[in-house]
Design an enzyme around this catalytic site. Sequence first.
Site, PDB file in Angstrom:
ATOM      1  N   GLY A   1      12.054  21.406   1.622  1.00  0.00           N
ATOM      2  CA  GLY A   1      11.942  19.959   1.842  1.00  0.00           C
ATOM      3  C   GLY A   1      10.840  19.299   1.042  1.00  0.00           C
TER       4      GLY A   1
ATOM      5  N   LYS B   1       4.310   4.430 -10.393  1.00  0.00           N
ATOM      6  CA  LYS B   1       2.994   4.169  -9.790  1.00  0.00           C
ATOM      7  C   LYS B   1       1.984   3.715 -10.838  1.00  0.00           C
ATOM      8  CE  LYS B   1       4.295   7.362  -6.184  1.00  0.00           C
ATOM      9  NZ  LYS B   1       4.412   8.814  -5.883  1.00  0.00           N
TER      10      LYS B   1
ATOM     11  N   GLY C   1       5.420  11.549   2.407  1.00  0.00           N
ATOM     12  CA  GLY C   1       5.694  12.050   3.738  1.00  0.00           C
ATOM     13  C   GLY C   1       5.831  10.903   4.708  1.00  0.00           C
TER      14      GLY C   1
ATOM     15  N   ILE D   1      -3.128   6.835   0.901  1.00  0.00           N
ATOM     16  CA  ILE D   1      -4.345   6.676   0.095  1.00  0.00           C
ATOM     17  C   ILE D   1      -4.545   5.181  -0.155  1.00  0.00           C
ATOM     18  CG2 ILE D   1      -5.368   7.108  -2.168  1.00  0.00           C
ATOM     19  CD1 ILE D   1      -3.845   9.737  -2.292  1.00  0.00           C
TER      20      ILE D   1
ATOM     21  N   GLU E   1       0.839  -1.213   0.000  1.00  0.00           N
ATOM     22  CA  GLU E   1       0.000   0.000   0.000  1.00  0.00           C
ATOM     23  C   GLU E   1       0.867   1.254   0.000  1.00  0.00           C
ATOM     24  OE1 GLU E   1      -2.908   1.467  -0.889  1.00  0.00           O
ATOM     25  OE2 GLU E   1      -3.982  -0.012   0.335  1.00  0.00           O
TER      26      GLU E   1
END
Lengths: 428, 428
Positions: free
Chosen positions: B180, B198, B295, B129, B122
């Site tokens: 960043g 992806k 993140g 998500i 995942e």
Amino acid sequence: MIGFGAVGSGVVNLFNNMTREIFERVGLSVELVKIAVRNKGKKRSQIFDKNKITEDAFSIVTDPEIDIVVEVMGGEEPAMALILKAISQGKHVVTANKHLLAMRGEEVYSAVESGEVELGFEAAVAGAIPIVRAIRSAFAGDRIDMIQGIVNGTGNYILSRMTSEGKPFNEILKDAQSLGYAESDPAFDIEGIDSAHKVAIMAALAFGTSVNFGSVFIEGITSITPDDISMAREFGLKIKLLATAKRCEGGIEARVHPAMIPQSHFLASVNGAYNAIEIICDNAAKNVLIGPGAGSGPTASAIAGDVIDIACKIARGGAGKTPPMLIPLELRNETKVKAISDMVFEYYLRFTVSDRPGILAKLAGALGEKGISIASMIQRGRQENEPVSVVLTTHSAAEADLDMALEQLKDTDICLAPVTKIRIQKDA
Amino acid sequence: MIGFGAVGSGVVNLFNNMTREIFERVGLSVELVKIAVRNKGKKRSQIFDKNKITEDAFSIVTDPEIDIVVEVMGGEEPAMALILKAISQGKHVVTANKHLLAMRGEEVYSAVESGEVELGFEAAVAGAIPIVRAIRSAFAGDRIDMIQGIVNGTGNYILSRMTSEGKPFNEILKDAQSLGYAESDPAFDIEGIDSAHKVAIMAALAFGTSVNFGSVFIEGITSITPDDISMAREFGLKIKLLATAKRCEGGIEARVHPAMIPQSHFLASVNGAYNAIEIICDNAAKNVLIGPGAGSGPTASAIAGDVIDIACKIARGGAGKTPPMLIPLELRNETKVKAISDMVFEYYLRFTVSDRPGILAKLAGALGEKGISIASMIQRGRQENEPVSVVLTTHSAAEADLDMALEQLKDTDICLAPVTKIRIQKDA
């Protein structure tokens, strides 16, 4: 399958069209063995062998040939009795029945746990939006702090059209009914009950608790007027029927009510029969799922996804080992649902008053006495000897205080009609 | 766990904070036994026992005490060798490694299938998500026709700021790096490669096929200028880096490129580092998932969700029975990925030409020769003896024809700089 209405028809169509794919994915053929209906004689356009249709639903839940029972009849009884019987016979269950799970979910979940069967209920909340999987599995390693969204397509459809067309509730409702967007008995949708069912299911799942449905606060959209909608627009806000489940000090919030939210909020742009749910987690931050919240196709898709998940487990071993909830029964307690009177909101208030000098002072005075300060006051549509609308917005106030002030005003001759109160959630 | 960078740190924090909840949910304690790092001496702020940190990653994948290996080191090797070794030792694997799965997914999926272990990935697509669960499970009973979205947060952050601030790419990139939001080597993000990883993973999963990564069309955002963005705005469009996987006649589309989409399209309002993915199914219609695409927190949440799913299966029996893909290896074939040259789009073209009479006629002529008709033509910023920008939009045209026309123009003295070509997807 028990039930052959709109959703059941969608399931039949899907299984007819997806036979090869389902076989490939499961490794076994998954066959719709029997369907229980209320009236065998009813004409149906779906391709399905008439000899496999029965009026005896109990013959399905006790049939030793059947592995999975799909319940799409809805309502509390006899759905509950049928599901419990199916579980007691070792059958896995897939249901779209939000009403039943909201009212008597704990009984179902307990039976599923002790019966060691699988329960699929993705279709019970928001069509094919994968919200049950999100809570039960995707965010299982996270702490969900809030789930909030629009989870009733009919209500959102009506509010969206009231907003874009400026027409009154009853007119749009009638049109929605004739177009098939609202049922002939729309009470569950427009009074917020359907949304509350979903809130109760999601809260129980996300917070690992049982939720007493009676403690969910429910307020519908029937008293919203085009005036309220256009006033909201002037404030940069939009009215949506929000469903909220949230952790809070000492318990949870579980509530359904119209709310004015900023036009820039993503939920404000979710229109028509669409549903949208935001999930706020400690680690995953804010994730949002959007999709058609109901309808034959999406609901059938959700049911088929659950059926295939279970069928894969049957084919490979491992069925009956997925607990229906995030945490097992012995760790689930009933959590206190915070009373709406103990919450704090900003408010939009619409008073219908007679146009006499001093009225505004009396309104402001009654609110001020309870410590509620006014953020803005607008009077419009002034005509001699006619009642006028006065709209007030307040700063943050305790709901209990506000209700006391409004109660006192009710006993005077100031208000000529019930006050409309809409909660404002600027940081929705 | 192998790797202790930003994502690994997030996982450590999460497991430290969620110990009780994870125990409740799994019924067993889930312990982070060991972490392999490149440099043991590096100072780290996370609370984690130093004696459990090793520089020998192979000691983790061969440790008989370890049930689940979490790979967050990234890259192809040695990640691949470690994952294959872990699988051969009967360990379940959770990985965030999109690069590896895009390039060598089939090898991993095959090893997982024959090794009868679980694979959680995942975290490899779009942060927390729940897109992998959506495709692999929620929509498993449906036919997915298209997956399209914004799946690179850095690219979307840069485009969003270019759009809102009107500043050039390089300036925003530098600022994003200092804040960043972009890495010091941003190539994978800005050149579309990360998005393509992806796309390849999602296409393989959704369409039950293996996808040759080399056949995915990839175009980044580096040549987009503030002019292109403001021209798009004039047309009512917005530029987004879109990733698309789609069924088509004879195969699939798998592509990543900037596209001009209507401002009213929901993807146009997904800004900043957010990701958004729409899934269009035969029955479930359009569902959309939105969230932070990357993140430390969101990725750690996705990893923890996978770990807990697997741990629950270990605790209750049934681990190693979930195939990683929708359909098993023996049914998976490589599907033909349609070449971009065989597709048809409307186009936005920006030419840099010298300001001489007859130039526009020549541009139009070259396009017309290939049967490409012009929808609009705009010339701006005219200054004597300076090159000028000419913007053309075309009606639908085959990409091969357009490229031939542009190739011919390149050989003339008309174009003073490479042409910028952006596909317009009005019905995105």
